[in-house]
Design a protein around this motif. Structure first.
Motif, PDB file in Angstrom:
ATOM      1  N   TYR A   1       0.832  -1.209   0.000  1.00 44.85           N
ATOM      2  CA  TYR A   1       0.000   0.000   0.000  1.00 44.85           C
ATOM      3  C   TYR A   1       0.865   1.257   0.000  1.00 44.85           C
ATOM      4  O   TYR A   1       0.562   2.225  -0.695  1.00 44.85           O
ATOM      5  CB  TYR A   1      -0.921  -0.004   1.225  1.00 44.85           C
ATOM      6  N   ASN A   2       1.936   1.252   0.767  1.00 44.93           N
ATOM      7  CA  ASN A   2       2.806   2.421   0.865  1.00 44.93           C
ATOM      8  C   ASN A   2       3.778   2.557  -0.292  1.00 44.93           C
ATOM      9  O   ASN A   2       4.376   3.613  -0.467  1.00 44.93           O
ATOM     10  CB  ASN A   2       3.578   2.403   2.187  1.00 44.93           C
ATOM     11  N   LEU A   3       3.943   1.510  -1.065  1.00 48.09           N
ATOM     12  CA  LEU A   3       4.842   1.544  -2.205  1.00 48.09           C
ATOM     13  C   LEU A   3       4.218   2.419  -3.290  1.00 48.09           C
ATOM     14  O   LEU A   3       3.150   2.122  -3.804  1.00 48.09           O
ATOM     15  CB  LEU A   3       5.056   0.128  -2.737  1.00 48.09           C
ATOM     16  N   LYS A   4       4.879   3.490  -3.621  1.00 47.33           N
ATOM     17  CA  LYS A   4       4.302   4.420  -4.585  1.00 47.33           C
ATOM     18  C   LYS A   4       4.675   4.076  -6.024  1.00 47.33           C
ATOM     19  O   LYS A   4       3.945   4.355  -6.947  1.00 47.33           O
ATOM     20  CB  LYS A   4       4.735   5.854  -4.267  1.00 47.33           C
ATOM     21  N   ARG A   5       5.842   3.475  -6.206  1.00 50.37           N
ATOM     22  CA  ARG A   5       6.232   3.098  -7.556  1.00 50.37           C
ATOM     23  C   ARG A   5       7.341   2.049  -7.494  1.00 50.37           C
ATOM     24  O   ARG A   5       8.091   1.961  -6.530  1.00 50.37           O
ATOM     25  CB  ARG A   5       6.706   4.300  -8.355  1.00 50.37           C
ATOM     26  N   VAL A   6       7.421   1.269  -8.555  1.00 54.56           N
ATOM     27  CA  VAL A   6       8.474   0.269  -8.664  1.00 54.56           C
ATOM     28  C   VAL A   6       9.692   0.961  -9.254  1.00 54.56           C
ATOM     29  O   VAL A   6       9.598   1.660 -10.257  1.00 54.56           O
ATOM     30  CB  VAL A   6       8.020  -0.899  -9.565  1.00 54.56           C
ATOM     31  N   ASN A   7      10.842   0.800  -8.609  1.00 55.45           N
ATOM     32  CA  ASN A   7      12.072   1.389  -9.113  1.00 55.45           C
ATOM     33  C   ASN A   7      13.210   0.385  -8.984  1.00 55.45           C
ATOM     34  O   ASN A   7      13.028  -0.723  -8.487  1.00 55.45           O
ATOM     35  CB  ASN A   7      12.384   2.708  -8.390  1.00 55.45           C
ATOM     36  N   GLN A   8      14.408   0.778  -9.410  1.00 53.36           N
ATOM     37  CA  GLN A   8      15.543  -0.144  -9.384  1.00 53.36           C
ATOM     38  C   GLN A   8      15.882  -0.592  -7.966  1.00 53.36           C
ATOM     39  O   GLN A   8      16.235  -1.746  -7.736  1.00 53.36           O
ATOM     40  CB  GLN A   8      16.765   0.501 -10.030  1.00 53.36           C
ATOM     41  N   LYS A   9      15.785   0.303  -7.013  1.00 52.25           N
ATOM     42  CA  LYS A   9      16.091  -0.054  -5.620  1.00 52.25           C
ATOM     43  C   LYS A   9      15.169  -1.160  -5.134  1.00 52.25           C
ATOM     44  O   LYS A   9      15.608  -2.133  -4.515  1.00 52.25           O
ATOM     45  CB  LYS A   9      15.977   1.172  -4.736  1.00 52.25           C
ATOM     46  N   LEU A  10      13.882  -1.053  -5.435  1.00 49.95           N
ATOM     47  CA  LEU A  10      12.921  -2.072  -5.036  1.00 49.95           C
ATOM     48  C   LEU A  10      13.261  -3.409  -5.673  1.00 49.95           C
ATOM     49  O   LEU A  10      13.260  -4.442  -5.023  1.00 49.95           O
ATOM     50  CB  LEU A  10      11.507  -1.654  -5.409  1.00 49.95           C
ATOM     51  N   ILE A  11      13.550  -3.401  -6.954  1.00 52.43           N
ATOM     52  CA  ILE A  11      13.844  -4.655  -7.653  1.00 52.43           C
ATOM     53  C   ILE A  11      15.099  -5.297  -7.067  1.00 52.43           C
ATOM     54  O   ILE A  11      15.144  -6.508  -6.867  1.00 52.43           O
ATOM     55  CB  ILE A  11      13.972  -4.405  -9.168  1.00 52.43           C
ATOM     56  N   ARG A  12      16.117  -4.496  -6.726  1.00 54.24           N
ATOM     57  CA  ARG A  12      17.323  -5.034  -6.097  1.00 54.24           C
ATOM     58  C   ARG A  12      16.980  -5.705  -4.759  1.00 54.24           C
ATOM     59  O   ARG A  12      17.469  -6.788  -4.458  1.00 54.24           O
ATOM     60  CB  ARG A  12      18.358  -3.935  -5.874  1.00 54.24           C
ATOM     61  N   ILE A  13      16.129  -5.066  -3.983  1.00 51.88           N
ATOM     62  CA  ILE A  13      15.722  -5.629  -2.693  1.00 51.88           C
ATOM     63  C   ILE A  13      14.982  -6.955  -2.907  1.00 51.88           C
ATOM     64  O   ILE A  13      15.217  -7.925  -2.209  1.00 51.88           O
ATOM     65  CB  ILE A  13      14.847  -4.638  -1.897  1.00 51.88           C
TER      66      ILE A  13
END
Length: 119
Positions: free
Chosen positions: A102-114
């Motif tokens: 819910y709090n995730l506003k957008r998918v970015n490179q940092k998220l994908i790395r995690i």
């Protein structure tokens, strides 16, 4: 989720789960009667008077409403449907997963790395 919705429980929960200053938006429930303090503003809508939202400063935006909280639980209920029942022993994990999404506003490179555990 509170065990008992009393003034004491609500006050304690708000004290634990908010920043130093803020605003609590609620309906007219008596459980919120003593919420307002010097460091926290309290604004209510009166559902029994058919008030659902209110524009306090006249700018055309309804600042006082509880739709976000009510809508959040609707979103959570819809999220939980896909699991077709869960153990109440693990419900906190489902809540944590929903909260993160819910709090995730957008998918970015940092998220994908995690997510793929790479650095």
């Amino acid at each position: 989720m509170l065990r008992n919705v009393t003034q004491e429980e609500v006050g304690e929960s708000l004290g634990l789960h908010r920043g130093k200053e803020g605003t609590c938006y609620s309906d007219e429930s008596n459980a919120y009667n003593r919420v307002g303090t010097r460091s926290m503003r309290h604004a209510t809508v009166c559902h029994s008077a058919r008030e659902w939202a209110r524009d306090d400063d006249g700018d055309g935006i309804n600042e006082v409403h509880v739709n976000t909280a009510e809508g959040l639980w609707t979103d959570f209920r819809n999220f939980m449907r896909r699991f077709k029942g869960v153990s109440k022993h693990y419900i906190h994990l489902y809540v944590a997963m929903f909260e993160w999404m819910y709090n995730l506003k957008r998918v970015n490179q940092k998220l994908i790395r995690i997510m793929v555990c790479s650095t």
